[in-house]
Design a protein around this motif. Structure first.
Motif, PDB file in Angstrom:
ATOM      1  N   PHE A   1       0.818  -1.213   0.000  1.00  0.00           N
ATOM      2  CA  PHE A   1       0.000   0.000   0.000  1.00  0.00           C
ATOM      3  C   PHE A   1       0.854   1.266   0.000  1.00  0.00           C
ATOM      4  CE2 PHE A   1      -3.358  -2.986   1.183  1.00  0.00           C
ATOM      5  CZ  PHE A   1      -4.347  -2.561   0.313  1.00  0.00           C
ATOM      6  N   GLU A   2       2.036   1.190   0.567  1.00  0.00           N
ATOM      7  CA  GLU A   2       2.941   2.338   0.472  1.00  0.00           C
ATOM      8  C   GLU A   2       3.352   2.563  -0.979  1.00  0.00           C
ATOM      9  OE1 GLU A   2       7.141   4.077   2.278  1.00  0.00           O
ATOM     10  OE2 GLU A   2       6.576   2.000   2.665  1.00  0.00           O
ATOM     11  N   LEU A   3       3.724   1.484  -1.652  1.00  0.00           N
ATOM     12  CA  LEU A   3       4.080   1.592  -3.069  1.00  0.00           C
ATOM     13  C   LEU A   3       2.899   2.086  -3.888  1.00  0.00           C
ATOM     14  CD1 LEU A   3       6.122  -1.715  -3.467  1.00  0.00           C
ATOM     15  CD2 LEU A   3       7.031   0.594  -3.720  1.00  0.00           C
ATOM     16  N   PHE A   4       1.719   1.605  -3.552  1.00  0.00           N
ATOM     17  CA  PHE A   4       0.541   2.017  -4.306  1.00  0.00           C
ATOM     18  C   PHE A   4       0.258   3.508  -4.140  1.00  0.00           C
ATOM     19  CE2 PHE A   4      -3.989   2.735  -4.915  1.00  0.00           C
ATOM     20  CZ  PHE A   4      -4.134   2.230  -6.202  1.00  0.00           C
ATOM     21  N   SER A   5       0.416   4.029  -2.912  1.00  0.00           N
ATOM     22  CA  SER A   5       0.160   5.455  -2.694  1.00  0.00           C
ATOM     23  C   SER A   5       1.132   6.308  -3.500  1.00  0.00           C
ATOM     24  CB  SER A   5       0.253   5.796  -1.198  1.00  0.00           C
ATOM     25  OG  SER A   5       1.587   5.696  -0.734  1.00  0.00           O
ATOM     26  N   LEU A   6       2.381   5.873  -3.598  1.00  0.00           N
ATOM     27  CA  LEU A   6       3.363   6.604  -4.402  1.00  0.00           C
ATOM     28  C   LEU A   6       3.022   6.508  -5.884  1.00  0.00           C
ATOM     29  CD1 LEU A   6       6.603   5.491  -2.522  1.00  0.00           C
ATOM     30  CD2 LEU A   6       5.474   7.719  -2.400  1.00  0.00           C
ATOM     31  N   HIS A   7       2.565   5.340  -6.303  1.00  0.00           N
ATOM     32  CA  HIS A   7       2.195   5.135  -7.701  1.00  0.00           C
ATOM     33  C   HIS A   7       0.976   5.992  -8.071  1.00  0.00           C
ATOM     34  CE1 HIS A   7       1.541   3.030 -11.486  1.00  0.00           C
ATOM     35  NE2 HIS A   7       0.296   2.795 -11.127  1.00  0.00           N
TER      36      HIS A   7
ATOM     37  N   ARG B   1       0.231   8.881  -6.925  1.00  0.00           N
ATOM     38  CA  ARG B   1       0.681  10.258  -7.096  1.00  0.00           C
ATOM     39  C   ARG B   1       1.528  10.425  -8.352  1.00  0.00           C
ATOM     40  NH1 ARG B   1      -1.883  14.242  -4.258  1.00  0.00           N
ATOM     41  NH2 ARG B   1      -2.205  13.609  -2.098  1.00  0.00           N
ATOM     42  N   ARG B   2       2.340   9.439  -8.610  1.00  0.00           N
ATOM     43  CA  ARG B   2       3.228   9.488  -9.776  1.00  0.00           C
ATOM     44  C   ARG B   2       3.148   8.147 -10.496  1.00  0.00           C
ATOM     45  NH1 ARG B   2       9.084  11.134  -8.041  1.00  0.00           N
ATOM     46  NH2 ARG B   2       9.360  10.699 -10.257  1.00  0.00           N
ATOM     47  N   PRO B   3       2.214   8.006 -11.447  1.00  0.00           N
ATOM     48  CA  PRO B   3       1.961   6.711 -12.095  1.00  0.00           C
ATOM     49  C   PRO B   3       3.174   6.086 -12.756  1.00  0.00           C
ATOM     50  CG  PRO B   3       0.194   8.248 -12.568  1.00  0.00           C
ATOM     51  CD  PRO B   3       1.269   9.038 -11.880  1.00  0.00           C
ATOM     52  N   GLU B   4       4.167   6.884 -13.092  1.00  0.00           N
ATOM     53  CA  GLU B   4       5.359   6.301 -13.721  1.00  0.00           C
ATOM     54  C   GLU B   4       6.214   5.515 -12.730  1.00  0.00           C
ATOM     55  OE1 GLU B   4       6.699  10.307 -12.147  1.00  0.00           O
ATOM     56  OE2 GLU B   4       4.892   9.468 -13.078  1.00  0.00           O
ATOM     57  N   ARG B   5       5.997   5.734 -11.446  1.00  0.00           N
ATOM     58  CA  ARG B   5       6.773   5.011 -10.435  1.00  0.00           C
ATOM     59  C   ARG B   5       6.210   3.603 -10.284  1.00  0.00           C
ATOM     60  NH1 ARG B   5       8.305   8.679  -5.263  1.00  0.00           N
ATOM     61  NH2 ARG B   5       9.466   6.775  -4.859  1.00  0.00           N
ATOM     62  N   ASN B   6       7.075   2.628 -10.371  1.00  0.00           N
ATOM     63  CA  ASN B   6       6.681   1.227 -10.204  1.00  0.00           C
ATOM     64  C   ASN B   6       5.557   0.833 -11.155  1.00  0.00           C
ATOM     65  OD1 ASN B   6       7.209   2.312  -7.070  1.00  0.00           O
ATOM     66  ND2 ASN B   6       8.404   0.553  -7.709  1.00  0.00           N
ATOM     67  N   ASP B   7       5.594   1.394 -12.355  1.00  0.00           N
ATOM     68  CA  ASP B   7       4.524   1.159 -13.322  1.00  0.00           C
ATOM     69  C   ASP B   7       4.392  -0.314 -13.694  1.00  0.00           C
ATOM     70  OD1 ASP B   7       2.498   2.052 -15.227  1.00  0.00           O
ATOM     71  OD2 ASP B   7       3.961   1.508 -16.747  1.00  0.00           O
ATOM     72  N   GLY B   8       5.526  -0.965 -13.960  1.00  0.00           N
ATOM     73  CA  GLY B   8       5.480  -2.372 -14.339  1.00  0.00           C
ATOM     74  C   GLY B   8       4.897  -3.244 -13.247  1.00  0.00           C
ATOM     75  N   TYR B   9       5.274  -2.976 -12.017  1.00  0.00           N
ATOM     76  CA  TYR B   9       4.795  -3.750 -10.874  1.00  0.00           C
ATOM     77  C   TYR B   9       3.277  -3.654 -10.765  1.00  0.00           C
ATOM     78  CZ  TYR B   9       4.237  -5.169  -5.995  1.00  0.00           C
ATOM     79  OH  TYR B   9       3.835  -5.787  -4.839  1.00  0.00           O
ATOM     80  N   PHE B  10       2.737  -2.437 -10.864  1.00  0.00           N
ATOM     81  CA  PHE B  10       1.303  -2.274 -10.677  1.00  0.00           C
ATOM     82  C   PHE B  10       0.494  -2.687 -11.889  1.00  0.00           C
ATOM     83  CE2 PHE B  10       2.675   0.025  -6.951  1.00  0.00           C
ATOM     84  CZ  PHE B  10       1.805  -0.510  -6.024  1.00  0.00           C
ATOM     85  N   ARG B  11       1.078  -2.683 -13.057  1.00  0.00           N
ATOM     86  CA  ARG B  11       0.375  -3.251 -14.215  1.00  0.00           C
ATOM     87  C   ARG B  11       0.170  -4.747 -14.003  1.00  0.00           C
ATOM     88  NH1 ARG B  11       3.596  -0.642 -19.115  1.00  0.00           N
ATOM     89  NH2 ARG B  11       5.147  -1.751 -17.938  1.00  0.00           N
ATOM     90  N   ARG B  12       1.179  -5.420 -13.459  1.00  0.00           N
ATOM     91  CA  ARG B  12       1.041  -6.854 -13.162  1.00  0.00           C
ATOM     92  C   ARG B  12      -0.014  -7.084 -12.083  1.00  0.00           C
ATOM     93  NH1 ARG B  12       6.661  -6.669 -14.009  1.00  0.00           N
ATOM     94  NH2 ARG B  12       7.066  -6.230 -11.821  1.00  0.00           N
ATOM     95  N   ILE B  13       0.074  -6.278 -11.014  1.00  0.00           N
ATOM     96  CA  ILE B  13      -0.854  -6.428  -9.899  1.00  0.00           C
ATOM     97  C   ILE B  13      -2.301  -6.196 -10.345  1.00  0.00           C
ATOM     98  CG2 ILE B  13      -1.587  -5.346  -7.725  1.00  0.00           C
ATOM     99  CD1 ILE B  13       0.830  -7.165  -7.422  1.00  0.00           C
ATOM    100  N   ALA B  14      -2.499  -5.227 -11.225  1.00  0.00           N
ATOM    101  CA  ALA B  14      -3.850  -4.877 -11.654  1.00  0.00           C
ATOM    102  C   ALA B  14      -4.511  -5.978 -12.469  1.00  0.00           C
ATOM    103  CB  ALA B  14      -3.823  -3.584 -12.467  1.00  0.00           C
TER     104      ALA B  14
END
Length: 199
Positions: free
Chosen positions: A112-118, A120-133
């Motif tokens: 959830f910490e990573l998600f909150s940063l993502h 705010r700034r979608p380019e951060r950890n973009d690959g990780y959250f595309r997989r998670i989604a």
């Protein structure tokens, strides 16, 4: 030297070692306001070495998050367990029990910490959250299709179920009693599965 995402740095022993140290660090301290230089110092390395092996801070945190996930088998193997034989309601309630296990709290906090940063700034950890989604809804939908749901219904139900899990995870981290959340999960899941054909 910067490596492109389609040309990763060699999977050397040193790279694996650094990745493990970064995973240790972010599970304990989180990632908020972390700089590459402070991260490098904390694990006894330097910027140049981390950039050589991982290309950028974002790519490093992406890979380190996946490495951290591997340490929590209850979550890491969650979708694989949904491919086992069994009633969907039983398997999905078991999945929530795995997620809510107290041993998984360090990873849930990091997620959830990573998600909150993502957010705010979608380019951060973009690959990780595309997989998670996609991975969890696809895994749940696969289970429901196997049970006889049509793909469109399965997709809607799967997104709803994963949304339920995310909301309950937030409540869990906020200190709501785990047994109370599990009871809420059982009631909500039964309603969400109503459009799925019974076995």
């Amino acid at each position: 030297m910067r490596y492109c995402r389609d040309m990763p740095a060699p999977l050397s022993k040193e790279r694996r070692r650094l990745l493990g140290l970064v995973a240790d660090h972010i599970l304990e301290h989180g990632v908020n306001d972390i700089s590459l230089s402070s991260l490098a110092r904390s694990i006894g390395s330097n910027n140049r070495m981390l950039l050589y092996y991982f290309g950028s801070k974002e790519d490093l945190l992406d890979e380190a998050s996946l490495t951290a996930l591997e340490r929590f088998p209850g979550i890491h193997h969650l979708m694989g367990e949904l491919d086992e034989d069994g009633e969907p309601e039983v398997l999905l309630n078991r999945a929530w029990t795995r997620i809510a296990d107290k041993r998984n709290r360090p990873f849930l906090k990091l997620f959830f910490e990573l998600f909150s940063l993502h957010a705010r700034r979608p380019e951060r950890n973009d690959g990780y959250f595309r997989r998670i989604a996609t991975q969890w809804p696809e895994g749940v939908a696969r289970l429901l299709v196997r049970e006889g749901a049509d793909p469109a219904t399965a997709e809607v139900c799967a997104v709803s179920i994963v949304g339920l899990w995310r909301g309950l995870q937030i409540s869990l981290l906020a200190g709501v009693d785990a047994d109370e959340l599990t009871a809420a999960h059982r009631r909500s899941l039964a309603a969400l599965l109503a459009p799925v054909p019974a076995s």
